[in-house]
Structures are given as structure tokens and as C-alpha cells.
Scaffold this motif. Structure first.
Motif, PDB file in Angstrom:
ATOM      1  N   MET A 122       0.850  -1.189   0.000  1.00 34.54           N
ATOM      2  CA  MET A 122       0.000   0.000   0.000  1.00 34.54           C
ATOM      3  C   MET A 122       0.896   1.252   0.000  1.00 34.54           C
ATOM      4  O   MET A 122       1.793   1.362   0.814  1.00 34.54           O
ATOM      5  CB  MET A 122      -0.873  -0.010   1.270  1.00 34.54           C
ATOM      6  N   ASN A 123       0.636   2.162  -0.930  1.00 33.75           N
ATOM      7  CA  ASN A 123       1.451   3.383  -0.910  1.00 33.75           C
ATOM      8  C   ASN A 123       0.889   4.388   0.090  1.00 33.75           C
ATOM      9  O   ASN A 123      -0.174   4.194   0.677  1.00 33.75           O
ATOM     10  CB  ASN A 123       1.594   3.990  -2.315  1.00 33.75           C
ATOM     11  N   GLU A 124       1.620   5.493   0.250  1.00 33.96           N
ATOM     12  CA  GLU A 124       1.272   6.463   1.277  1.00 33.96           C
ATOM     13  C   GLU A 124      -0.131   7.036   1.064  1.00 33.96           C
ATOM     14  O   GLU A 124      -0.902   7.215   2.008  1.00 33.96           O
ATOM     15  CB  GLU A 124       2.314   7.594   1.267  1.00 33.96           C
ATOM     16  N   PHE A 125      -0.478   7.295  -0.202  1.00 32.71           N
ATOM     17  CA  PHE A 125      -1.762   7.948  -0.468  1.00 32.71           C
ATOM     18  C   PHE A 125      -2.934   7.003  -0.232  1.00 32.71           C
ATOM     19  O   PHE A 125      -3.964   7.386   0.311  1.00 32.71           O
ATOM     20  CB  PHE A 125      -1.764   8.527  -1.884  1.00 32.71           C
ATOM     21  N   ALA A 126      -2.719   5.733  -0.611  1.00 30.32           N
ATOM     22  CA  ALA A 126      -3.758   4.735  -0.373  1.00 30.32           C
ATOM     23  C   ALA A 126      -3.958   4.543   1.129  1.00 30.32           C
ATOM     24  O   ALA A 126      -5.080   4.401   1.615  1.00 30.32           O
ATOM     25  CB  ALA A 126      -3.376   3.425  -1.049  1.00 30.32           C
ATOM     26  N   LEU A 127      -2.847   4.554   1.843  1.00 27.82           N
ATOM     27  CA  LEU A 127      -2.892   4.368   3.303  1.00 27.82           C
ATOM     28  C   LEU A 127      -3.671   5.516   3.962  1.00 27.82           C
ATOM     29  O   LEU A 127      -4.538   5.289   4.804  1.00 27.82           O
ATOM     30  CB  LEU A 127      -1.450   4.306   3.806  1.00 27.82           C
TER      31      LEU A 127
END
Ligand SMILES: [Mg+2]
Length: 323
Positions: free
Chosen positions: A1-6
Motif C-alpha cells: 500500500m502506498n502512502e496515499f492509499a494508506l
């Protein structure tokens, strides 16, 4: 999971707060303070290994991360409104994040606090909340207004968190029920938000007890350029501390009461003429308020034991930079 999805999955929620003009998702949040209000702003950092253990229950940690900030606003008499969360996390552990945000948002919802921004990065676990509250202009309670003759009060009971920490470290033994009750006080402190707002115009000076009564009260005395005398016998305490005060673990009990941090109760000064008002505030908020001493013109803190003798050696405050 990338930062934005997180962020989207765990931190972005819709808010019914119409004062939040722009929330999470832009380069900055935009809020509209209520007319006539000033903003009270505070930041607090919790570092793994220093403020919490690696295996701490993440839901409790979510609660505490916000609670310690709410406590600072309560001490100023401010109404909490908005929070920003900065966090370094070793990994995107979804179960951990789900539990952490559950604890955080449960407390935020109770006090109508909207999360309006933040930042995440990979690193050793470290959590930092910036909290923003509102106050009628000019009404903030500071540490600087205590006057000779004022009463000194604390809310709730003191020493609970340090006593349970001592038990968890094997330095004392508590029965199971006491351990559970005090553990909740350590891991899920209740910020005195309603009390703080009621103290506006009543308390002459206030702060929250995060590092221990002696050290924290010392900040009020210093800023107000006064002294105080407090009585050990009158410091409000749970039965487990009361028993120890008269027994073999007296030293531990004194440390808990005078130097125990992490209780997040309020300590404040108020004129003797405010005693009736404070009884009403205690009744309305359901938070016990106990008079533990008096502000004096003579500077310095005098701690009097149960026999009326001034204590020579007083357990001091917790200081992160003292080794
Ligand atoms: Mg504070």
C-alpha cells in the motif's frame, strides 16, 4: 500500500464540521474559527521505546496519542476542534493501523474533533499530533496567574499511572482488579476537556499533570512568581496508594503521588472565593476536585507530610533529559 492509499483508507473521513472548509487531500487544510474566538495550538510527540513499548495495544495507543493533546488544550480552557497527525511507521501493517485509528477516532468523535491533515513516512514508530482548539478571545488560562492566598487543586486522583507501571515492572504487586483499573488509567487517560472549559474565569492558573505534581506545579509557581505549600495527606489517591503510604512501600507511594507522570489530571489555582463555584463544577462535570494546598508569596514549594512536617527530600519531576 502506498502512502496515499494508506491515508485514504485509514485517515480520510467525511466530517460534518462546517468550519472545516478544506480537509485532508489538499496541500493544506482550511478552517474557519468561530467569530470572537482565538486559537489554542499545541503539539505532542510519542516515541516508541520512550513513551510506549513496541508491543502496546495499538487501539490504546491511538487513544493516548490524541488524549495527551486534548489534555493540553483542557489545561488552557480551550475547546478542541481540529487535529493533524504526523507519523513515522516501520511498515504499513494494516491490522495495526486499523486498531490505532479505531482508538484515535473513537476519542476524536467523543469530543467532536476533526482530523484535518497530517503526514506519514517510513521510520521508527513515532506519532505526533498537533491539536487546535478555540477560546473566547482573551480567556485562555495560563500558568502565570496564580496569586498568594489562592487554593491549589487537582482533579481526579494522582499517581495511578506510575503505580501500575511499577507493578508491570515487578516493583510492586497489585491485585487483579486494581491492576486492570489502573492499567486503563495509564493506557487510556481521560482528558479533562469539559472541566478545563468550566475553569475559564475561575482558575487563576492551570496545567495538566503529565510529568508529576511537584515538577508541574513548579511550572505554575515559576511563571506566576509565587510559592506554594501542599499537604501530602490531602493529595487524592486510590486505595492501593493510600495503603502503601502508611506501610513498607511508603517511598514508592510518595514518588507516585508527588512525581508520578502520565495521569493527565489538571492542577490549578483559584481564589478562596471560588470554592462554591468549584464545588458546582465538580458536581456538573463528575470530576472530583481536591484542594491540596495554598499559593504563598514566599517562592519555592513546601511539601508537608501527614504529621505536619516539611519534607526535606521531595521526589522530583520526571525530566526526559535528566539521566
Ligand atoms: Mg501540558
Amino acid at each position: 500500500m502506498n502512502e496515499f492509499a494508506l491515508i485514504e483508507r485509514f485517515f480520510q473521513r467525511s466530517t460534518h464540521d462546517s468550519a472545516v472548509r478544506i480537509g485532508i487531500g489538499d496541500d493544506a487544510a482550511v478552517v474557519a474559527p468561530a467569530p470572537g474566538c482565538e486559537l489554542a495550538i499545541s503539539v505532542d510527540m510519542l516515541v516508541e521505546g520512550r513513551h510506549f513499548l513496541p508491543d502496546v495495544d495499538p487501539e490504546s495507543l491511538g487513544h493516548k496519542t490524541l488524549a495527551v493533546n486534548l489534555s493540553d488544550l483542557a489545561a488552557m480552557g480551550a475547546k478542541p476542534r481540529w487535529a493533524l497527525l504526523g507519523g513515522a511507521l516501520p511498515d504499513a501493517d494494516e491490522r495495526w493501523l486499523a486498531a490505532f485509528t479505531r482508538g484515535l477516532f473513537a476519542l476524536a468523535d467523543r469530543f467532536d474533533v476533526a482530523l484535518i491533515g497530517g503526514d506519514t513516512t517510513r521510520g521508527p514508530r513515532n506519532l505526533c499530533v498537533t491539536i487546535i482548539g478555540e477560546l473566547p478571545a482573551g480567556c485562555a488560562i495560563t500558568r502565570a496567574g496564580a496569586r498568594p492566598g489562592d487554593d491549589v487543586y487537582v482533579s481526579g486522583t494522582l499517581g495511578d499511572a506510575m503505580l501500575v507501571l511499577a507493578a508491570l515492572q515487578g516493583r510492586t504487586v497489585l491485585d487483579e482488579a486494581t491492576l486492570a483499573a489502573l492499567r486503563a488509567r495509564l493506557e487510556r487517560p481521560e482528558p479533562r476537556v469539559a472541566l478545563g472549559q468550566r475553569l475559564r474565569g475561575v482558575a487563576t492558573a492551570a496545567l495538566d499533570v503529565s510529568d508529576g505534581l511537584v515538577g508541574d506545579l513548579g511550572h505554575i509557581l515559576e511563571r506566576s512568581r509565587v510559592g506554594a505549600q501542599i499537604d501530602v495527606a490531602s493529595i487524592p489517591r486510590v486505595p492501593a496508594l493510600d495503603e502503601r503510604l502508611g506501610g513498607r512501600e511508603r517511598e514508592l507511594a510518595l514518588s507516585c503521588l508527588l512525581a508520578g507522570g502520565d495521569d493527565y489530571e489538571l492542577c490549578f489555582a483559584a481564589a478562596a472565593a471560588a470554592r462554591d463555584a468549584l464545588r458546582a463544577i465538580a458536581r456538573d462535570t463528575g470530576v472530583p476536585l481536591t484542594r491540596i494546598g495554598t499559593i504563598t508569596a514566599q517562592t519555592g514549594l513546601r511539601v508537608v507530610d501527614e504529621n505536619g512536617n516539611a519534607m526535606a527530600a521531595v521526589p522530583g519531576a520526571f525530566d526526559h533529559f535528566r539521566q
